[in-house]
Every structure is written in C-alpha cells, then in structure tokens.
Motif scaffolding. Structure first.
Motif, PDB file in Angstrom:
ATOM      1  N   TRP A  35       3.623  25.375   7.815  1.00 33.65           N
ATOM      2  CA  TRP A  35       4.458  24.232   8.166  1.00 33.65           C
ATOM      3  C   TRP A  35       4.869  23.480   6.908  1.00 33.65           C
ATOM      4  O   TRP A  35       6.020  23.077   6.761  1.00 33.65           O
ATOM      5  N   LEU A  36       3.923  23.306   5.980  1.00 29.27           N
ATOM      6  CA  LEU A  36       4.223  22.609   4.724  1.00 29.27           C
ATOM      7  C   LEU A  36       5.210  23.387   3.855  1.00 29.27           C
ATOM      8  O   LEU A  36       6.021  22.783   3.155  1.00 29.27           O
ATOM      9  N   ASP A  37       5.148  24.715   3.899  1.00 28.26           N
ATOM     10  CA  ASP A  37       6.122  25.522   3.161  1.00 28.26           C
ATOM     11  C   ASP A  37       7.533  25.234   3.662  1.00 28.26           C
ATOM     12  O   ASP A  37       8.474  25.103   2.873  1.00 28.26           O
ATOM     13  N   GLY A  38       7.693  25.126   4.983  1.00 26.16           N
ATOM     14  CA  GLY A  38       8.999  24.775   5.556  1.00 26.16           C
ATOM     15  C   GLY A  38       9.440  23.394   5.133  1.00 26.16           C
ATOM     16  O   GLY A  38      10.609  23.169   4.817  1.00 26.16           O
ATOM     17  N   LEU A  39       8.497  22.455   5.097  1.00 31.86           N
ATOM     18  CA  LEU A  39       8.809  21.097   4.653  1.00 31.86           C
ATOM     19  C   LEU A  39       9.198  21.078   3.184  1.00 31.86           C
ATOM     20  O   LEU A  39      10.151  20.412   2.799  1.00 31.86           O
ATOM     21  N   ALA A  40       8.493  21.838   2.365  1.00 34.51           N
ATOM     22  CA  ALA A  40       8.798  21.896   0.932  1.00 34.51           C
ATOM     23  C   ALA A  40      10.200  22.461   0.709  1.00 34.51           C
ATOM     24  O   ALA A  40      10.945  21.974  -0.149  1.00 34.51           O
ATOM     25  N   GLY A  41      10.570  23.462   1.484  1.00 37.05           N
ATOM     26  CA  GLY A  41      11.913  24.027   1.376  1.00 37.05           C
ATOM     27  C   GLY A  41      12.979  22.999   1.697  1.00 37.05           C
ATOM     28  O   GLY A  41      14.011  22.913   1.013  1.00 37.05           O
ATOM     29  N   MET A  42      12.741  22.195   2.711  1.00 36.22           N
ATOM     30  CA  MET A  42      13.705  21.151   3.060  1.00 36.22           C
ATOM     31  C   MET A  42      13.737  20.067   1.990  1.00 36.22           C
ATOM     32  O   MET A  42      14.800  19.550   1.654  1.00 36.22           O
ATOM     33  N   ALA A  43      12.572  19.694   1.467  1.00 34.81           N
ATOM     34  CA  ALA A  43      12.497  18.636   0.454  1.00 34.81           C
ATOM     35  C   ALA A  43      13.251  19.050  -0.806  1.00 34.81           C
ATOM     36  O   ALA A  43      13.908  18.219  -1.443  1.00 34.81           O
ATOM     37  N   GLU A  44      13.190  20.335  -1.162  1.00 35.04           N
ATOM     38  CA  GLU A  44      13.905  20.823  -2.341  1.00 35.04           C
ATOM     39  C   GLU A  44      15.410  20.724  -2.171  1.00 35.04           C
ATOM     40  O   GLU A  44      16.142  20.533  -3.139  1.00 35.04           O
ATOM     41  N   SER A  45      15.867  20.858  -0.940  1.00 30.28           N
ATOM     42  CA  SER A  45      17.308  20.811  -0.701  1.00 30.28           C
ATOM     43  C   SER A  45      17.820  19.389  -0.498  1.00 30.28           C
ATOM     44  O   SER A  45      18.995  19.187  -0.230  1.00 30.28           O
ATOM     45  N   CYS A  46      16.962  18.402  -0.653  1.00 28.82           N
ATOM     46  CA  CYS A  46      17.350  17.001  -0.444  1.00 28.82           C
ATOM     47  C   CYS A  46      17.952  16.369  -1.677  1.00 28.82           C
ATOM     48  O   CYS A  46      17.821  15.170  -1.888  1.00 28.82           O
ATOM     49  N   THR A  47      18.613  17.140  -2.490  1.00 30.76           N
ATOM     50  CA  THR A  47      19.232  16.579  -3.684  1.00 30.76           C
ATOM     51  C   THR A  47      20.662  16.121  -3.423  1.00 30.76           C
ATOM     52  O   THR A  47      21.268  15.515  -4.273  1.00 30.76           O
ATOM     53  N   GLN A  48      21.167  16.429  -2.227  1.00 27.59           N
ATOM     54  CA  GLN A  48      22.522  16.010  -1.879  1.00 27.59           C
ATOM     55  C   GLN A  48      22.547  14.511  -1.610  1.00 27.59           C
ATOM     56  O   GLN A  48      21.596  13.956  -1.078  1.00 27.59           O
ATOM     57  N   PRO A  49      23.632  13.834  -1.960  1.00 32.43           N
ATOM     58  CA  PRO A  49      23.723  12.406  -1.631  1.00 32.43           C
ATOM     59  C   PRO A  49      23.715  12.213  -0.118  1.00 32.43           C
ATOM     60  O   PRO A  49      24.271  13.027   0.620  1.00 32.43           O
ATOM     61  N   GLN A  50      23.069  11.144   0.323  1.00 29.80           N
ATOM     62  CA  GLN A  50      22.948  10.893   1.752  1.00 29.80           C
ATOM     63  C   GLN A  50      24.036   9.947   2.226  1.00 29.80           C
ATOM     64  O   GLN A  50      24.377   8.993   1.536  1.00 29.80           O
TER      65      GLN A  50
END
Length: 150
Positions: free
Chosen positions: A44-59
């Motif tokens: 589950w944390l691996d999936g979260l880490a993958g999403m966190a890495e892609s959070c570099t886009q402006p919100q």
C-alpha cells in the motif's frame, strides 16, 4: 495493516527515513506484526509513494469532486463528509484529496471505517513530508467520545 501504518508514522519522521523493505520487514516482524499485515502495508505504501512522486505538478486552487457510485459505497457518508470537512478547512488540496481517495480505494473494504480513513489522510501528509496543523491532528487522532466540549 493500519496498525503497521500508524507504527511507521509514529517511528519514522518521513518515508525516506524508513529502512529498505527487507530491513523494515524484519523490524516490523520483531515488533510483533504479522507478515500478511506487513506485506499489505508495504505494498500500500509503495502505491502511495508512487503517487507522492507524481505530485510535482502545480495544484489547482479549487475543484469540485463528484464521487462515483462505487466510491460512495466504498467510502461511506462519514468518510466523504470528513474529506469535505478537510477540504473546506483548506488543509486538503485537490491533489491530496485524490491521493486519499485512491489509497482508500486500494484498501477495498466496504465501507471504509472513518478511523481508517483518518489514518490514510495522515499517511498522505506523511508521504509528502507535510505535517497537518495541531487542530487537524486533533481531528485525526482524538476519538469523538474522548473530546471535551467547551
């Protein structure tokens, strides 16, 4: 699985402070967690880490979320209400909200308990290296029965 996540939050300041999976698995086993719970939490944390890495886009500053029937069934009214509360308080921007919904969906339990959703929210903040303010931490940690009403 949620006990493992809480343990990690309490014992590691940030995800990058955690040892590699093999060493972390040994540590968690030594503490007394079951291997199935450890594997489920780390996956589950691996999936979260993958999403966190892609959070570099402006919100985007604002957005409206329409939940699908499957998401409403999975999350339940209490969890959707809590997510809306966090959004309204300005502490859960749209991208983080989507991370919460994605990780809640990854659990697959219908309906997801509100206490479990709160742990997911906490882990999303943790994965991004952010700490919610004290009032939000109070909402995430204190049971309604233990709350003192002024």
């Amino acid at each position: 699985m949620f006990d493992v996540l809480v343990y990690l939050y309490e014992n590691y300041w940030r995800p990058d402070a955690c040892p590699d999976h093999d060493q972390l698995t040994r540590k968690l086993s030594a503490v007394g967690f079951e291997s199935d719970d450890i594997e489920e939490a780390l996956s589950w944390l691996d999936g979260l880490a993958g999403m966190a890495e892609s959070c570099t886009q402006p919100q985007a500053a604002t957005s409206m979320r329409v939940y699908t029937a499957a998401e409403r069934e999975l999350l339940g009214d209490a969890s959707i209400g809590f997510i809306s509360f966090l959004e309204g308080a300005g502490v859960l921007p749209p991208l983080m909200r989507e991370m919460v919904v994605d990780r809640a969906t990854a659990i697959g339990r219908v309906p997801l308990e509100l206490e479990d959703l709160k742990i997911i929210v906490l882990m999303v903040f943790w994965s991004l290296g952010e700490e919610p303010d004290a009032l939000i931490l109070d909402e995430l940690f204190v049971d309604d029965e233990e709350r003192i009403i002024h």
